[in-house]
Design an enzyme around this catalytic site. Structure first.
Site, PDB file in Angstrom:
ATOM      1  N   ASP A   2       0.824  -1.211   0.000  1.00 18.57           N
ATOM      2  CA  ASP A   2       0.000   0.000   0.000  1.00 18.57           C
ATOM      3  C   ASP A   2       0.859   1.263   0.000  1.00 18.57           C
ATOM      4  O   ASP A   2       0.455   2.287  -0.548  1.00 18.57           O
ATOM      5  CB  ASP A   2      -0.939   0.013   1.208  1.00 18.57           C
ATOM      6  CG  ASP A   2      -2.040  -1.013   1.091  1.00 18.57           C
ATOM      7  OD1 ASP A   2      -2.352  -1.416  -0.052  1.00 18.57           O
ATOM      8  OD2 ASP A   2      -2.593  -1.421   2.121  1.00 18.57           O
TER       9      ASP A   2
ATOM     10  N   ASP B  66      -7.117   1.099   0.971  1.00 20.64           N
ATOM     11  CA  ASP B  66      -6.367   1.269   2.218  1.00 20.64           C
ATOM     12  C   ASP B  66      -7.314   1.284   3.414  1.00 20.64           C
ATOM     13  O   ASP B  66      -7.082   0.608   4.418  1.00 20.64           O
ATOM     14  CB  ASP B  66      -5.548   2.559   2.195  1.00 20.64           C
ATOM     15  CG  ASP B  66      -4.367   2.509   1.253  1.00 20.64           C
ATOM     16  OD1 ASP B  66      -4.078   1.418   0.719  1.00 20.64           O
ATOM     17  OD2 ASP B  66      -3.744   3.559   1.035  1.00 20.64           O
TER      18      ASP B  66
END
Length: 141
Positions: free
Chosen positions: A72, A97
């Site tokens: 991420d 996320d």
């Protein structure tokens, strides 16, 4: 000799710490790898963490979560570095996320509740709510 070169004329990492050499960076940019693909790998890593949490494999869950979180972190950096950034990609990245963090925290809360630990169950739920209600979304006004 400039401050950015070492004794043999090669560039050395600047203050930010250049991770990839120029040739490796160019090969990565020219590859078929997309920032959205990196985001999906991060999602898979965090889904694996959720599975490990439900299986009471906390160490494996920690490693899977760290792997997913590193992915991420890399997807946004890669999209800017490669020039492959899109508005949809920014939305997908930030949405995934929040979803990943929420799923992992909900799984932890579920495990605490299943074990009868009422005091610790509420902490992950509150953190999860704060993540989903975060007003700093990249597409928010």
């Amino acid at each position: 000799m400039s401050p950015e070169q070492n004794g043999n004329g090669n560039e050395r990492p600047g203050r930010g710490g250049q991770i990839l050499s120029d040739s490796a960076r160019e090969r990565l940019i020219d590859s078929r790898l997309t920032p959205n693909g990196i985001s999906m790998v991060g999602l898979i890593g965090n889904l694996a963490a959720v599975g490990f949490i439900f299986a009471d494999m906390w160490i494996a869950a920690g490693f899977a979560f760290v792997f997913g979180s590193v992915m991420d972190l890399l997807d946004g950096k890669y999209s800017r570095m490669s020039g492959k950034a899109t508005l949809f990609g920014a939305f997908l990245d930030s949405s995934l996320d929040r979803l990943e963090e929420g799923l992992v925290l909900a799984a932890i809360a579920w495990q605490f509740a299943r074990a009868g630990d009422e005091a610790n169950r509420n902490g992950p739920v509150r953190v999860s709510n704060e993540l989903f209600l975060d007003r700093r979304h990249p597409l928010s006004p």
